[in-house]
Design a protein around this motif. Sequence first.
Motif, PDB file in Angstrom:
ATOM      1  N   HIS A 143       0.834  -1.195   0.000  1.00 18.63           N
ATOM      2  CA  HIS A 143       0.000   0.000   0.000  1.00 18.63           C
ATOM      3  C   HIS A 143       0.880   1.259   0.000  1.00 18.63           C
ATOM      4  O   HIS A 143       2.055   1.202   0.370  1.00 18.63           O
ATOM      5  N   PRO A 144       0.324   2.417  -0.383  1.00 17.90           N
ATOM      6  CA  PRO A 144       1.114   3.647  -0.502  1.00 17.90           C
ATOM      7  C   PRO A 144       1.355   4.351   0.834  1.00 17.90           C
ATOM      8  O   PRO A 144       0.661   4.098   1.829  1.00 17.90           O
ATOM      9  N   THR A 145       2.295   5.265   0.832  1.00 18.96           N
ATOM     10  CA  THR A 145       2.657   5.998   2.052  1.00 18.96           C
ATOM     11  C   THR A 145       1.603   7.024   2.454  1.00 18.96           C
ATOM     12  O   THR A 145       1.707   7.618   3.527  1.00 18.96           O
ATOM     13  N   THR A 146       0.600   7.252   1.610  1.00 18.05           N
ATOM     14  CA  THR A 146      -0.488   8.151   2.004  1.00 18.05           C
ATOM     15  C   THR A 146      -1.320   7.555   3.132  1.00 18.05           C
ATOM     16  O   THR A 146      -2.053   8.274   3.809  1.00 18.05           O
ATOM     17  N   LEU A 147      -1.210   6.238   3.316  1.00 18.25           N
ATOM     18  CA  LEU A 147      -1.909   5.586   4.412  1.00 18.25           C
ATOM     19  C   LEU A 147      -1.013   5.628   5.656  1.00 18.25           C
ATOM     20  O   LEU A 147       0.180   5.313   5.573  1.00 18.25           O
ATOM     21  N   PRO A 148      -1.566   6.006   6.811  1.00 12.39           N
ATOM     22  CA  PRO A 148      -0.733   6.248   7.994  1.00 12.39           C
ATOM     23  C   PRO A 148       0.166   5.079   8.389  1.00 12.39           C
ATOM     24  O   PRO A 148       1.323   5.282   8.766  1.00 12.39           O
ATOM     25  N   TRP A 149      -0.355   3.852   8.310  1.00 15.06           N
ATOM     26  CA  TRP A 149       0.439   2.710   8.769  1.00 15.06           C
ATOM     27  C   TRP A 149       1.586   2.379   7.824  1.00 15.06           C
ATOM     28  O   TRP A 149       2.517   1.687   8.212  1.00 15.06           O
ATOM     29  N   VAL A 150       1.535   2.904   6.608  1.00 14.98           N
ATOM     30  CA  VAL A 150       2.659   2.752   5.687  1.00 14.98           C
ATOM     31  C   VAL A 150       3.573   3.974   5.764  1.00 14.98           C
ATOM     32  O   VAL A 150       4.801   3.849   5.824  1.00 14.98           O
ATOM     33  N   GLY A 151       2.973   5.147   5.800  1.00 15.58           N
ATOM     34  CA  GLY A 151       3.767   6.375   5.860  1.00 15.58           C
ATOM     35  C   GLY A 151       4.749   6.399   7.023  1.00 15.58           C
ATOM     36  O   GLY A 151       5.904   6.825   6.879  1.00 15.58           O
ATOM     37  N   LEU A 152       4.316   5.891   8.171  1.00 19.21           N
ATOM     38  CA  LEU A 152       5.178   5.883   9.348  1.00 19.21           C
ATOM     39  C   LEU A 152       6.353   4.916   9.217  1.00 19.21           C
ATOM     40  O   LEU A 152       7.350   5.048   9.928  1.00 19.21           O
ATOM     41  N   MET A 153       6.254   3.956   8.327  1.00 14.36           N
ATOM     42  CA  MET A 153       7.399   3.079   8.072  1.00 14.36           C
ATOM     43  C   MET A 153       8.560   3.899   7.525  1.00 14.36           C
ATOM     44  O   MET A 153       9.728   3.649   7.847  1.00 14.36           O
ATOM     45  N   SER A 154       8.228   4.889   6.694  1.00 12.15           N
ATOM     46  CA  SER A 154       9.255   5.720   6.072  1.00 12.15           C
ATOM     47  C   SER A 154       9.655   6.908   6.941  1.00 12.15           C
ATOM     48  O   SER A 154      10.836   7.226   7.069  1.00 12.15           O
TER      49      SER A 154
ATOM     50  N   GLN B  32      19.220  -5.948  16.567  1.00 16.00           N
ATOM     51  CA  GLN B  32      17.933  -6.644  16.667  1.00 16.00           C
ATOM     52  C   GLN B  32      17.038  -5.956  17.694  1.00 16.00           C
ATOM     53  O   GLN B  32      15.840  -5.746  17.452  1.00 16.00           O
ATOM     54  N   LYS B  33      17.617  -5.613  18.831  1.00 18.72           N
ATOM     55  CA  LYS B  33      16.834  -4.956  19.899  1.00 18.72           C
ATOM     56  C   LYS B  33      16.302  -3.612  19.422  1.00 18.72           C
ATOM     57  O   LYS B  33      15.136  -3.256  19.680  1.00 18.72           O
ATOM     58  N   ILE B  34      17.115  -2.871  18.708  1.00 18.85           N
ATOM     59  CA  ILE B  34      16.673  -1.578  18.186  1.00 18.85           C
ATOM     60  C   ILE B  34      15.507  -1.766  17.222  1.00 18.85           C
ATOM     61  O   ILE B  34      14.494  -1.055  17.293  1.00 18.85           O
ATOM     62  N   ILE B  35      15.633  -2.735  16.326  1.00 13.43           N
ATOM     63  CA  ILE B  35      14.567  -2.999  15.346  1.00 13.43           C
ATOM     64  C   ILE B  35      13.250  -3.304  16.060  1.00 13.43           C
ATOM     65  O   ILE B  35      12.184  -2.782  15.696  1.00 13.43           O
ATOM     66  N   LYS B  36      13.300  -4.131  17.103  1.00 10.08           N
ATOM     67  CA  LYS B  36      12.075  -4.494  17.822  1.00 10.08           C
ATOM     68  C   LYS B  36      11.546  -3.326  18.640  1.00 10.08           C
ATOM     69  O   LYS B  36      10.331  -3.094  18.694  1.00 10.08           O
ATOM     70  N   ASP B  37      12.421  -2.577  19.286  1.00 11.27           N
ATOM     71  CA  ASP B  37      11.987  -1.424  20.083  1.00 11.27           C
ATOM     72  C   ASP B  37      11.315  -0.379  19.211  1.00 11.27           C
ATOM     73  O   ASP B  37      10.276   0.182  19.580  1.00 11.27           O
ATOM     74  N   VAL B  38      11.896  -0.115  18.060  1.00 19.59           N
ATOM     75  CA  VAL B  38      11.323   0.892  17.161  1.00 19.59           C
ATOM     76  C   VAL B  38      10.017   0.380  16.549  1.00 19.59           C
ATOM     77  O   VAL B  38       9.098   1.162  16.282  1.00 19.59           O
ATOM     78  N   GLY B  39       9.907  -0.937  16.378  1.00 21.94           N
ATOM     79  CA  GLY B  39       8.646  -1.502  15.906  1.00 21.94           C
ATOM     80  C   GLY B  39       7.498  -1.185  16.848  1.00 21.94           C
ATOM     81  O   GLY B  39       6.396  -0.821  16.419  1.00 21.94           O
ATOM     82  N   LEU B  40       7.750  -1.285  18.157  1.00 20.38           N
ATOM     83  CA  LEU B  40       6.711  -0.954  19.136  1.00 20.38           C
ATOM     84  C   LEU B  40       6.436   0.544  19.171  1.00 20.38           C
ATOM     85  O   LEU B  40       5.296   0.973  19.368  1.00 20.38           O
ATOM     86  N   GLU B  41       7.472   1.349  18.960  1.00 17.92           N
ATOM     87  CA  GLU B  41       7.265   2.799  18.921  1.00 17.92           C
ATOM     88  C   GLU B  41       6.437   3.184  17.691  1.00 17.92           C
ATOM     89  O   GLU B  41       5.577   4.060  17.764  1.00 17.92           O
ATOM     90  N   TYR B  42       6.726   2.533  16.577  1.00 20.00           N
ATOM     91  CA  TYR B  42       5.926   2.736  15.366  1.00 20.00           C
ATOM     92  C   TYR B  42       4.455   2.465  15.664  1.00 20.00           C
ATOM     93  O   TYR B  42       3.565   3.236  15.287  1.00 20.00           O
ATOM     94  N   SER B  43       4.176   1.356  16.355  1.00 15.47           N
ATOM     95  CA  SER B  43       2.804   0.957  16.639  1.00 15.47           C
ATOM     96  C   SER B  43       2.103   1.980  17.537  1.00 15.47           C
ATOM     97  O   SER B  43       0.956   2.354  17.292  1.00 15.47           O
ATOM     98  N   LYS B  44       2.800   2.431  18.567  1.00 14.71           N
ATOM     99  CA  LYS B  44       2.213   3.412  19.487  1.00 14.71           C
ATOM    100  C   LYS B  44       1.937   4.728  18.763  1.00 14.71           C
ATOM    101  O   LYS B  44       0.871   5.338  18.934  1.00 14.71           O
ATOM    102  N   THR B  45       2.889   5.159  17.948  1.00 16.32           N
ATOM    103  CA  THR B  45       2.716   6.405  17.200  1.00 16.32           C
ATOM    104  C   THR B  45       1.570   6.287  16.203  1.00 16.32           C
ATOM    105  O   THR B  45       0.800   7.226  16.000  1.00 16.32           O
TER     106      THR B  45
END
Length: 364
Positions: A38-49, A264-277
Amino acid sequence: MMKKRTFMAVALATALMGAGLTTAHADQTFKLTIASSHPTTLPWVGLMSTLFVPEVNKRVTALNKGYEIEWREAYGGQLYKMNATLTSVGSGIVDIGWVFANLESSKMPLAQFATVTPFATGDVRTILEVANEMNENVPALKAEWDRNNLVFLGASGVDTYHLFTKTPISTYADLAGMKLSAPGALATWLRGSDAVAVDGSLTSYYTDIQTGVSEGTISISTGILPNKIYEVAPYVTTVDIGALYNGGVAMNKDSFNALPPEVQKIIKDVGLEYSKTLGNTLMQDYEAALKSIETQGANQSVPVKVAPLAPGEREKWANTMPNIAADWVETNASRGPAAQIVQTYMEELRKRGAEPLRDWDKDL
């Protein structure tokens, strides 16, 4: 002579380390591809970038170990479409990607627990908090990601669902005979209504409605707005079927295991921050998106009209629906603790102040 040179080399290295002129780790660059259907115009994709990639970079740099990540970003279906989100990450076509679990009921049956408990809460922040905890603490859920060669990083979700149709809807009975687009797993929400579910997603709704494949959709305002689906479905009926956990950002397990533990820890920690945001962003954007749909569609040939379902009709919808949670539990009885998953989910929502319109867990 060899012993003398070796001694001198050791002495030189010792002196340099004492002066702080060497690093304990050699420079290392990790090449990672992150992508979405899906495109970055959608919030759950845009926040990946805008959040995930830069935040991982910042934290990796802060380790001061000479690590660097070289990213390739490919959103909007550049590498795979909506029907291949799980397999593309699991097979290593990409290293990190958004997995649309709602379209993966055969490979991730237990991950569908939120889709069979509609009308639970419109607060997506609460839903994502619970989903993150469950994916970490419920072994059967964790195992589904593992079986598909994935490491779960953070839950994704969407704001509460409404109806967007070509003709007006005011009562639950108006759904009878209508063809409504929805991702496969959400078709269960139409059981008992006599409506016809048409499989699809935000990337297909506009064309499907425009060409008559469907007459509208059960969808979300933050997705309808950027895709301009209101142009072909101008009647917006606010129902508040509930916000939804729909999958998450995940990493190919082989790619994850190839990284140093601290990365690895950073990747997982930021994954949870992505979700909260994401949860906070969706709650902020939801009302604005609904208002923008009305404003931007005011001057089109059939102006957008936003109106609530008639009083009492939302309750009628929730209570007329068969107990889809009980049916789901029975179907998945051999695959793991399905009943326990539904019970845990509903209990955790209530602990956080949710007031479900229907207590799905109390009649399993």
